[in-house]
Scaffold this active site. Structure first.
Site, PDB file in Angstrom:
ATOM      1  N   SER A 116      -8.010  -4.698   5.469  1.00 29.24           N
ATOM      2  CA  SER A 116      -8.624  -4.455   4.149  1.00 29.24           C
ATOM      3  C   SER A 116      -9.054  -5.737   3.420  1.00 29.24           C
ATOM      4  O   SER A 116      -8.758  -5.930   2.238  1.00 29.24           O
ATOM      5  CB  SER A 116      -7.698  -3.613   3.257  1.00 29.24           C
ATOM      6  OG  SER A 116      -7.438  -2.368   3.857  1.00 29.24           O
TER       7      SER A 116
ATOM      8  N   GLU B 135     -12.362  -4.885  -3.945  1.00 30.20           N
ATOM      9  CA  GLU B 135     -12.873  -3.523  -3.772  1.00 30.20           C
ATOM     10  C   GLU B 135     -12.175  -2.525  -4.699  1.00 30.20           C
ATOM     11  O   GLU B 135     -12.718  -1.465  -5.017  1.00 30.20           O
ATOM     12  CB  GLU B 135     -12.701  -3.093  -2.308  1.00 30.20           C
ATOM     13  CG  GLU B 135     -13.628  -3.804  -1.325  1.00 30.20           C
ATOM     14  CD  GLU B 135     -13.290  -5.283  -1.074  1.00 30.20           C
ATOM     15  OE1 GLU B 135     -12.104  -5.664  -1.188  1.00 30.20           O
ATOM     16  OE2 GLU B 135     -14.222  -6.062  -0.767  1.00 30.20           O
TER      17      GLU B 135
ATOM     18  N   LEU C  42      10.538 -20.658  -4.613  1.00 27.06           N
ATOM     19  CA  LEU C  42       9.525 -19.782  -4.007  1.00 27.06           C
ATOM     20  C   LEU C  42       8.168 -19.896  -4.713  1.00 27.06           C
ATOM     21  O   LEU C  42       8.105 -19.913  -5.935  1.00 27.06           O
ATOM     22  CB  LEU C  42      10.012 -18.328  -4.103  1.00 27.06           C
ATOM     23  CG  LEU C  42       9.032 -17.248  -3.655  1.00 27.06           C
ATOM     24  CD1 LEU C  42       8.923 -17.220  -2.130  1.00 27.06           C
ATOM     25  CD2 LEU C  42       9.453 -15.875  -4.169  1.00 27.06           C
TER      26      LEU C  42
ATOM     27  N   ASP D  84       0.831  -1.212   0.000  1.00 22.75           N
ATOM     28  CA  ASP D  84       0.000   0.000   0.000  1.00 22.75           C
ATOM     29  C   ASP D  84       0.866   1.263   0.000  1.00 22.75           C
ATOM     30  O   ASP D  84       1.981   1.255   0.520  1.00 22.75           O
ATOM     31  CB  ASP D  84      -0.923  -0.030   1.237  1.00 22.75           C
ATOM     32  CG  ASP D  84      -2.100   0.924   1.096  1.00 22.75           C
ATOM     33  OD1 ASP D  84      -2.345   1.429  -0.022  1.00 22.75           O
ATOM     34  OD2 ASP D  84      -2.773   1.176   2.114  1.00 22.75           O
TER      35      ASP D  84
ATOM     36  N   HIS E 175       2.382   3.450  -8.950  1.00 20.96           N
ATOM     37  CA  HIS E 175       2.208   2.017  -9.231  1.00 20.96           C
ATOM     38  C   HIS E 175       3.410   1.489 -10.029  1.00 20.96           C
ATOM     39  O   HIS E 175       3.900   0.397  -9.774  1.00 20.96           O
ATOM     40  CB  HIS E 175       0.920   1.770 -10.017  1.00 20.96           C
ATOM     41  CG  HIS E 175      -0.329   2.140  -9.257  1.00 20.96           C
ATOM     42  ND1 HIS E 175      -0.538   1.751  -7.951  1.00 20.96           N
ATOM     43  CD2 HIS E 175      -1.425   2.852  -9.622  1.00 20.96           C
ATOM     44  CE1 HIS E 175      -1.722   2.219  -7.547  1.00 20.96           C
ATOM     45  NE2 HIS E 175      -2.273   2.894  -8.536  1.00 20.96           N
TER      46      HIS E 175
HETATM   47  C1  IPE Z   1      -5.393  -2.757  -0.062  1.00 24.90           C
HETATM   48  O1  IPE Z   1      -5.053  -1.424  -0.283  1.00 24.90           O
HETATM   49  C2  IPE Z   1      -5.391  -3.497  -1.348  1.00 24.90           C
HETATM   50  C3  IPE Z   1      -4.095  -3.666  -1.990  1.00 24.90           C
HETATM   51  C4  IPE Z   1      -2.939  -3.276  -1.533  1.00 24.90           C
HETATM   52  C5  IPE Z   1      -4.131  -4.346  -3.260  1.00 24.90           C
HETATM   53  P1  IPE Z   1      -6.178  -0.298  -0.428  1.00 24.90           P
HETATM   54  O2  IPE Z   1      -5.444   0.990  -0.619  1.00 24.90           O
HETATM   55  O3  IPE Z   1      -7.143  -0.664  -1.477  1.00 24.90           O
HETATM   56  O4  IPE Z   1      -6.881  -0.368   0.978  1.00 24.90           O
HETATM   57  P2  IPE Z   1      -7.844   0.640   1.755  1.00 24.90           P
HETATM   58  O5  IPE Z   1      -8.975   0.951   0.845  1.00 24.90           O
HETATM   59  O6  IPE Z   1      -7.037   1.863   2.065  1.00 24.90           O
HETATM   60  O7  IPE Z   1      -8.244  -0.078   2.995  1.00 24.90           O
HETATM   61  C1  IPE Z   2      -1.535   0.234  -3.356  1.00 21.16           C
HETATM   62  O1  IPE Z   2      -1.332   1.599  -3.388  1.00 21.16           O
HETATM   63  C2  IPE Z   2      -1.793  -0.345  -4.721  1.00 21.16           C
HETATM   64  C3  IPE Z   2      -3.136  -0.874  -4.923  1.00 21.16           C
HETATM   65  C4  IPE Z   2      -4.097  -0.838  -4.058  1.00 21.16           C
HETATM   66  C5  IPE Z   2      -3.419  -1.473  -6.202  1.00 21.16           C
HETATM   67  P1  IPE Z   2      -2.555   2.630  -3.372  1.00 21.16           P
HETATM   68  O2  IPE Z   2      -2.923   2.920  -4.793  1.00 21.16           O
HETATM   69  O3  IPE Z   2      -3.634   2.144  -2.518  1.00 21.16           O
HETATM   70  O4  IPE Z   2      -1.845   3.898  -2.746  1.00 21.16           O
HETATM   71  P2  IPE Z   2      -2.473   4.913  -1.703  1.00 21.16           P
HETATM   72  O5  IPE Z   2      -3.002   4.102  -0.565  1.00 21.16           O
HETATM   73  O6  IPE Z   2      -3.544   5.650  -2.429  1.00 21.16           O
HETATM   74  O7  IPE Z   2      -1.325   5.785  -1.312  1.00 21.16           O
HETATM   75 MG    MG Z   3      -4.080   2.375  -0.556  1.00 22.34          MG
END
Ligand code: IPE
Ligand code: IPE
Ligand code: MG
Length: 245
Positions: free
Chosen positions: A195, A66, A130, A19, A36
């Site tokens: 999450s 989600e 792995l 995240d 990303h």
């Molecule tokens: C959780 O991250 C999902 C992934 C890392 C793929 P999110 O950014 O979607 O989670 P929330 O919405 O902040 O809980």
């Molecule tokens: C995690 O990073 C990647 C996915 C959920 C696919 P985010 O895109 O959720 O990054 P933040 O949480 O908005 O910083």
């Molecule tokens: Mg996020």
């Protein structure tokens, strides 16, 4: 000793909620997608580090059920990145004996991504190194409901009796059926929540939360997390003295 780690206490299964990509980009006045892209470099680094230290299973939360609700441009970009990864990295992962798997409602992925994923899974299925387990279109509650549905169907068909249903049997109807539960769950970016990730499997998992954003999380940070894990005492409900017996 590999980088100060106790080789006898390497977690067999590490799961990561990757995240903070969006915030990494925002801090640099870049579009979210650049976060990303940078995060993919962390995927490479962490897969390699996990392999080197002898982790057996690495589950990466790459896209949640989600996450389909995000703006469609972002979803498309994430799918594009996933395709790129599967096109560019699979040969090297295969050479390194990595076995690729996926968990989640992968049938919802765009057809091209699904084809690449199927190809990668088939190509690497006999590898013994792995296990790289990609959580894609994954939701923990959906996974539990799916298991309940499959179990109900098996009961109706007469293949299973309700009194045979216990924790172990239930686990065999999850996507992770033949994998051990995660020993360590890492979440980057400072959020302290699960999450909807591996809800059933994380019953006794050790959690490690770090403020580091995913694109900044590389080998050094991964080793730090493993060291933190190695310093813990896992009691599984018992008392300390029993654990040391
Ligand atoms: C959780 O991250 C999902 C992934 C890392 C793929 P999110 O950014 O979607 O989670 P929330 O919405 O902040 O809980
Ligand atoms: C995690 O990073 C990647 C996915 C959920 C696919 P985010 O895109 O959720 O990054 P933040 O949480 O908005 O910083
Ligand atoms: Mg996020």
């Amino acid at each position: 000793m590999i980088q100060g780690l106790d080789p006898k206490k390497i977690p067999a299964h590490v799961a990561i909620i990757m995240d903070g990509n969006g915030r990494w980009a925002k801090a640099r006045h870049l579009p979210r997608i650049m976060g990303h892209r940078e995060g993919m470099k962390s995927v490479r680094a962490v897969v390699e580090a996990a392999r080197k230290v002898g982790v057996k299973v690495l589950t990466l939360y790459a896209f949640s059920k989600e996450n389909w609700q995000r703006p469609k441009e972002e979803v498309s970009f994430l799918m594009k990145l996933l395709s790129e990864y599967l096109q560019k990295e699979v040969d090297e992962l295969h050479e390194k004996d990595v076995q690729i798997r996926a968990i989640g409602e992968i049938e919802l992925l765009p057809r091209q991504v699904l084809e690449l994923l199927d190809k990668a899974i088939k190509k690497t299925k006999n590898n013994q190194g792995l296990i790289l387990n990609l959580a894609l279109s994954y939701g923990g509650r959906a996974e539990i409901a799916r298991a309940a549905r499959l179990i109900a169907e098996a009961c109706l068909k007469g293949d299973l009796k309700p009194q045979e249903i216990d924790e172990e049997l239930f686990g065999r109807f999850l996507y992770t059926a033949d994998l051990p539960d995660p020993d360590l769950l890492i979440r980057t970016s400072g959020e302290k929540r699960i999450s909807n990730f591996l809800l059933y499997q994380c019953a006794y998992t050790e959690f490690y939360f770090t403020p580091t954003l995913w694109p900044d999380f590389r080998e050094k940070e991964f080793i730090e997390a493993l060291k933190d894990y190695q310093a813990r005492e896992r009691r599984f409900g018992k008392i300390s003295e029993q654990v040391h017996e």
